[in-house]
Design a protein around this motif. Structure first.
Motif, PDB file in Angstrom:
ATOM      1  N   LEU B  31       9.149  -4.667 -10.659  1.00 36.80           N
ATOM      2  CA  LEU B  31       9.805  -3.658 -11.499  1.00 36.80           C
ATOM      3  C   LEU B  31      10.002  -4.262 -12.888  1.00 36.80           C
ATOM      4  CD1 LEU B  31      11.434  -0.963 -11.857  1.00 36.80           C
ATOM      5  CD2 LEU B  31      13.450  -2.240 -11.133  1.00 36.80           C
ATOM      6  N   PHE B  42       6.891   0.407 -12.450  1.00 38.18           N
ATOM      7  CA  PHE B  42       6.987  -0.203 -11.122  1.00 38.18           C
ATOM      8  C   PHE B  42       5.590  -0.240 -10.519  1.00 38.18           C
ATOM      9  CE2 PHE B  42       7.430   0.493  -6.480  1.00 38.18           C
ATOM     10  CZ  PHE B  42       8.079  -0.684  -6.161  1.00 38.18           C
ATOM     11  N   CYS B  44       3.636  -1.654  -6.828  1.00 39.18           N
ATOM     12  CA  CYS B  44       3.768  -2.370  -5.557  1.00 39.18           C
ATOM     13  C   CYS B  44       2.404  -2.453  -4.890  1.00 39.18           C
ATOM     14  CB  CYS B  44       4.816  -1.731  -4.654  1.00 39.18           C
ATOM     15  SG  CYS B  44       4.308  -0.215  -3.889  1.00 39.18           S
ATOM     16  N   LEU B 150      20.534  -9.789  -9.758  1.00 39.73           N
ATOM     17  CA  LEU B 150      20.087  -9.581  -8.366  1.00 39.73           C
ATOM     18  C   LEU B 150      19.900  -8.095  -8.076  1.00 39.73           C
ATOM     19  CD1 LEU B 150      22.041 -11.906  -5.933  1.00 39.73           C
ATOM     20  CD2 LEU B 150      19.609 -11.872  -6.403  1.00 39.73           C
ATOM     21  N   GLU B 151      20.698  -7.296  -8.751  1.00 38.68           N
ATOM     22  CA  GLU B 151      20.702  -5.860  -8.440  1.00 38.68           C
ATOM     23  C   GLU B 151      19.325  -5.214  -8.597  1.00 38.68           C
ATOM     24  OE1 GLU B 151      20.429  -1.903  -9.171  1.00 38.68           O
ATOM     25  OE2 GLU B 151      20.542  -3.202 -10.916  1.00 38.68           O
ATOM     26  N   ASP B 154      17.253  -5.616  -5.604  1.00 40.35           N
ATOM     27  CA  ASP B 154      17.612  -4.700  -4.506  1.00 40.35           C
ATOM     28  C   ASP B 154      16.881  -3.374  -4.661  1.00 40.35           C
ATOM     29  OD1 ASP B 154      19.265  -6.472  -3.322  1.00 40.35           O
ATOM     30  OD2 ASP B 154      21.129  -5.639  -4.114  1.00 40.35           O
ATOM     31  N   ARG B 155      16.795  -2.935  -5.912  1.00 36.48           N
ATOM     32  CA  ARG B 155      16.088  -1.671  -6.156  1.00 36.48           C
ATOM     33  C   ARG B 155      14.624  -1.798  -5.750  1.00 36.48           C
ATOM     34  NH1 ARG B 155      16.829  -0.389 -12.258  1.00 36.48           N
ATOM     35  NH2 ARG B 155      18.331  -2.056 -12.508  1.00 36.48           N
ATOM     36  N   VAL B 156      14.028  -2.938  -6.079  1.00 36.58           N
ATOM     37  CA  VAL B 156      12.615  -3.137  -5.734  1.00 36.58           C
ATOM     38  C   VAL B 156      12.458  -3.073  -4.218  1.00 36.58           C
ATOM     39  CG1 VAL B 156      10.662  -4.723  -5.847  1.00 36.58           C
ATOM     40  CG2 VAL B 156      12.227  -4.534  -7.778  1.00 36.58           C
ATOM     41  N   ARG B 157      13.359  -3.741  -3.514  1.00 38.90           N
ATOM     42  CA  ARG B 157      13.270  -3.744  -2.048  1.00 38.90           C
ATOM     43  C   ARG B 157      13.399  -2.312  -1.493  1.00 38.90           C
ATOM     44  NH1 ARG B 157      14.700  -9.030  -1.797  1.00 38.90           N
ATOM     45  NH2 ARG B 157      16.620  -8.583  -2.907  1.00 38.90           N
ATOM     46  N   GLU B 158      14.352  -1.570  -2.038  1.00 36.08           N
ATOM     47  CA  GLU B 158      14.518  -0.183  -1.566  1.00 36.08           C
ATOM     48  C   GLU B 158      13.262   0.644  -1.843  1.00 36.08           C
ATOM     49  OE1 GLU B 158      17.989   2.227  -2.460  1.00 36.08           O
ATOM     50  OE2 GLU B 158      19.177   0.401  -2.559  1.00 36.08           O
ATOM     51  N   ALA B 159      12.696   0.417  -3.022  1.00 35.48           N
ATOM     52  CA  ALA B 159      11.482   1.175  -3.380  1.00 35.48           C
ATOM     53  C   ALA B 159      10.328   0.783  -2.454  1.00 35.48           C
ATOM     54  CB  ALA B 159      11.122   0.911  -4.833  1.00 35.48           C
ATOM     55  N   GLU B 162      10.872   2.546   0.789  1.00 31.83           N
ATOM     56  CA  GLU B 162      10.548   3.961   0.663  1.00 31.83           C
ATOM     57  C   GLU B 162       9.037   4.173   0.651  1.00 31.83           C
ATOM     58  OE1 GLU B 162      13.017   6.187   0.532  1.00 31.83           O
ATOM     59  OE2 GLU B 162      11.690   7.919   0.387  1.00 31.83           O
ATOM     60  N   THR B 163       8.345   3.297  -0.074  1.00 36.46           N
ATOM     61  CA  THR B 163       6.891   3.428  -0.172  1.00 36.46           C
ATOM     62  C   THR B 163       6.248   3.213   1.189  1.00 36.46           C
ATOM     63  OG1 THR B 163       7.095   2.476  -2.366  1.00 36.46           O
ATOM     64  CG2 THR B 163       4.877   2.655  -1.493  1.00 36.46           C
ATOM     65  N   ALA B 166       6.731   6.128   3.386  1.00 34.37           N
ATOM     66  CA  ALA B 166       5.836   7.230   3.007  1.00 34.37           C
ATOM     67  C   ALA B 166       4.419   6.967   3.477  1.00 34.37           C
ATOM     68  CB  ALA B 166       5.859   7.408   1.497  1.00 34.37           C
TER      69      ALA B 166
END
Lengths: 634, 168
Positions: B31, B42, B44, B150-151, B154-159, B162-163, B166
């Motif tokens: 990200l 972003f 991945c 760090l935050e 966390d967003r990257v991990r959540e994304a 989600e990916t 999907a």
């Protein structure tokens, strides 16, 4: 030839030779095959044939040196790592508007505070690296209608709201409350939204901040904000406070100028309902601008599906539809249908049943009450002041009541709500003051209270249903009260200066307001006292009025005084409204205790009197009809 | 070394991390944000699962290779908006440093003498690229002292989660 003994077991399996095979000793030993099966004890011999001679010769072996890494040797490291190209997927975020003022500019501004992110103890690094440190952050979640991966990732990859607001990009006058962050986050992600927070919880601020973030994120570029005309200055003030950098354009002026403004691609256009309806009707279809977001403030204005305002608001081309109101239901749940239709979550003309409405509410309505979210808000202390009418008032009142009821009874079957209403109004006016003598028990009480409040430097707001009463009070109240008037009769241009004077002038202690003009949209949290000089028909409007003072930012308790004259129509109205409020609370629970305005119905208005019509020799009761409980109460 | 940002406003940070998915292998995400954490781009990868031969032949170097070289380099090559710095919370990703022309730093849980302090966190650098410390010290001055780096990871991990959901 190798020699060895191959044994055939019963199951005909070949097993390894018992002795090692030796190259070169085949001459002496003949190859044999034997079986160990007792019933098949035979020896198989191999007899030499002509070609066996070749087998007896030593094999001729030639050796040749080959480079270890020669291709022919096949020893090139065939394990050399080979990884196929790794496919990737990507998402680029749209560029938003850059509004942030420079840091040095911000520092110069008085009264603006940077909102810092959540503080973490310096020493506790281990805790910081632990994920729990982020739990208090408000993260955006993909809305239920975001189906594509790109849409969902867009929301997931946004920083927490606190971080967005802490990054020196967005300066706010004070840090929003946690429930406001939640509201901002919810609005940000909703294409269709009804923010129905109770009055005073900051719907305006949440909306402005969500608009600000959406503009910044590049999700929207053009916003139309529609509100009642008296609230235009309020929105301007709030935009200045919460999003100073955001260009806000108010649609005003003559037709030519307005036509030009409609066509200008300004980020936020603010218009009142009346001008929207008028200009929309004047524009050709291809002239009508399109918006990324339309926000309707006081959205109960469109509850009547067939009204011109409602039809126009629903016809504006838009990608997102938000509605704001503290009273989404004023009388009947069906009023929500139009709001849902505006939010494009039901088809045109749709009439969802109660169960469907509950589901729609879960997805598209956010409502919080002060009881639930503002536990630390200073209390609102309600005092119901029961007053005895003065003798002059009492006499006038009894006369009017007697004559009025006689008159109503004389009307017989021709009686209408309007007739009863007129009598109620006349009686209420007498409780305010006797028009003949000018006697008023309420005034006496108010003057006494105001003397004390003015002496202590306090400020109070007073609401009445009638501008006549307000003007009457203004004439009689002593100059020390420093009373100011704010009602529908005051020209718009003079209203803002009046509010400013009330706020800033230490000698102005009382603002006399009408429910119609003063009950919505004003922030008067510096006033510690509220007087309801007469009672409105609808407790939600009373609450709205009181919440001008009892709202976010209030420092001390707010004392609300409701004047009720004993043994009069006021006492009866108060009792009925109390019961209605309790009934509603019982049905919907405490969280939504002011979800409806709870106006008196026609039958309840009739029920205030024991009306009878002549019927033959006797009489017949002509009201109320359905609301039996209200009849009893009356 | 990357080109330094023209101004602090244009400073871009790359947050790179990876997940191991049962039966699907490794997947990594990058990200790129501005200095305030606002996302710009972003990227991945698809999941990469080593086969048995690769597992045997790479031995303990497999994961550092996969994360540090294969996935990280791929992402940093493909990303359109190039970051000026790469931050990660996986030490294996530090191994990408010799293969990319960007300073890379990894969050350290403890405190060490050669750590670089950025915001409230300590970061470690690749042993062969100590000169990156100067760049990171400059970065530390640009960011808020209480910046939470760090935050975004966390967003990257959540994304990534989600990916993968999907794609499943």
């Amino acid at each position: 030839m190798a020699s060895g003994e191959w044994r055939i077991e019963d199951d005909n399996k070949r097993v390894a030779p018992a002795s090692p095979v030796t190259v070169g000793d085949a001459v002496a030993s003949e190859p044999q095959v034997t079986t160990h099966n007792s019933s098949l004890a035979l020896v198989a011999e191999m007899f030499p044939a002509g070609h066996n001679g070749a087998l007896r010769r030593w094999p001729s072996v030639e050796t040749q040196a080959v480079s270890l890494f020669d291709k022919r040797a096949g020893l090139i490291p065939s394990w050399k790592p080979h990884w196929t190209k790794v496919p990737t997927v990507g998402l680029t975020f749209p560029l938003g508007f850059e509004f942030q003022p420079k840091a040095d500019k911000v520092a110069e501004k008085d009264g603006l505070n940077k909102i810092s992110g959540p503080k973490v103890a310096e020493s506790d690094l281990a805790e910081l690296t632990d994920r729990s440190a982020h739990k208090s952050m408000t993260r955006l979640k993909p809305p239920s209608d975001a189906i594509s991966l790109a849409d969902r990732l867009f929301y997931l990859l946004q920083p927490p709201l606190q971080t967005m607001l802490a990054g020196q990009e967005l300066i706010m006058p004070f840090e929003p409350f946690p429930y406001q962050f939640e509201g901002i986050g919810w609005l940000f992600q909703q294409k269709s939204a009804l923010l129905a927070d109770e009055m005073g919880l900051g719907k305006t601020m949440q909306t402005i901040t969500a608009i600000r973030l959406l503009l910044r994120a590049g999700q929207i570029r053009r916003v139309l904000l529609v509100c009642p005309k008296p609230l235009i200055p309020n929105w301007q003030r709030e935009f200045k406070a919460w999003a100073e950098e955001l260009p806000l354009t108010v649609l005003e002026g003559d037709g030519t100028r307005r036509r030009m403004l409609w066509q200008m691609p300004v980020p936020v256009l603010l218009v009142n309902y009346e001008l929207l309806v008028r200009d929309w009707a004047d524009m050709l279809d291809d002239e009508k601008p399109k918006f990324d977001l339309v926000v309707l403030d006081e959205a109960q204005r469109i509850k009547n599906r067939d009204s011109c305002t409602s039809e126009t608001a629903r016809s504006v081309s838009r990608k997102r539809s938000w509605a704001l109101t503290g009273t989404p239901i004023e009388n009947r749940p069906e009023e929500m249908h139009t709001l849902f239709e505006y939010m494009t979550v039901i088809p045109k003309g749709g009439t969802p049943d109660l169960r469907q409405m509950q589901r729609l509410s879960r997805d598209y309505v956010l409502r919080r009450t002060k009881d639930l979210v503002m536990k630390d808000l200073p209390p609102r202390i309600d005092r119901e002041e029961y007053l005895e009418l003065t003798s002059a008032q009492k006499s006038a009142y009894l006369d009017a009541e007697q004559n009025g009821i006689v008159h109503l009874n004389e009307l017989g079957d021709q009686i209408s709500v309007q007739h009863v209403f007129e009598l109620v109004l006349r009686l209420k006016q007498i409780t305010n003051f006797d028009p003949l003598t000018g006697d008023s028990v309420k005034f006496e009480r108010l003057a006494a209270d105001m003397e004390e409040i003015a002496a202590s430097g306090g400020k109070a707001i007073l609401f009445s249903q009638w501008t006549k009463t307000i003007d009457w009070l203004k004439e009689r109240l002593p100059a020390e009260c420093g009373s100011l008037v704010y009602h529908g009769g005051v020209p718009h241009k003079q209203r803002e200066p009046i509010l400013r004077q009330f706020k800033d002038d230490p000698n102005s202690h009382l603002l006399l307001m009408s429910y119609g003009t003063g009950a919505v949209g004003l922030n008067l949290q510096f006033a510690g006292y509220v007087f309801l000089y007469d009672r409105w028909w609808n407790p939600a409007v009373e609450d709205q009025a009181i919440n001008r003072a009892h709202r976010i930012g209030v420092k001390n308790a707010v004392i609300v005084t409701k004047f009720i004259c004993k043994d009069t129509i006021e006492e009866r109205i108060d009792r009925v409204l109390h019961e209605k409020r309790e009934l509603f609370r019982a049905v919907l629970g405490d969280g939504t205790n002011s979800n409806a305005s709870l106006s008196l119905t026609a039958s309840e208005i009739f029920g205030l009197f024991d009306l009878k019509a002549r019927h033959g020799k006797g009489t017949k009761k002509i009201a109320p009809k359905p609301a039996e409980s209200s009849v009893d109460a009356a | 070394m990357s080109t330094a940002p023209a101004s602090t406003e244009s400073l871009r940070l790359g947050f790179l991390t990876a997940l191991h998915l049962e039966n699907r292998g490794y997947v990594a995400g990058l990200l790129v944000t501005n200095k305030y954490g606002r996302p710009l781009e972003f990227q991945c990868t698809a999941p990469v699962r080593p086969n048995r031969t690769q597992e045997l032949l790479y031995g303990p170097t497999l994961v550092p290779f996969l994360l540090g070289e294969l996935l990280s380099k791929t992402l940093l090559d493909r990303i359109g908006i190039k970051p000026h710095f790469v931050l990660t919370d996986l030490t294996e990703i530090l191994d990408s440093r010799p293969h990319v022309a960007l300073p890379v730093a990894c969050v350290l849980k403890g405190t060490t003498t050669d750590a670089v302090r950025i915001g409230k966190l300590n970061f470690g650098l690749h042993a062969e690229f100590n000169e990156d410390s100067k760049a990171f010290e400059r970065l530390a001055k640009e960011l808020a002292a209480d910046a939470d780096l760090l935050e975004p990871l966390d967003r990257v991990r959540e994304a990534l989660d989600e990916t993968m959901k999907a794609a499943a």
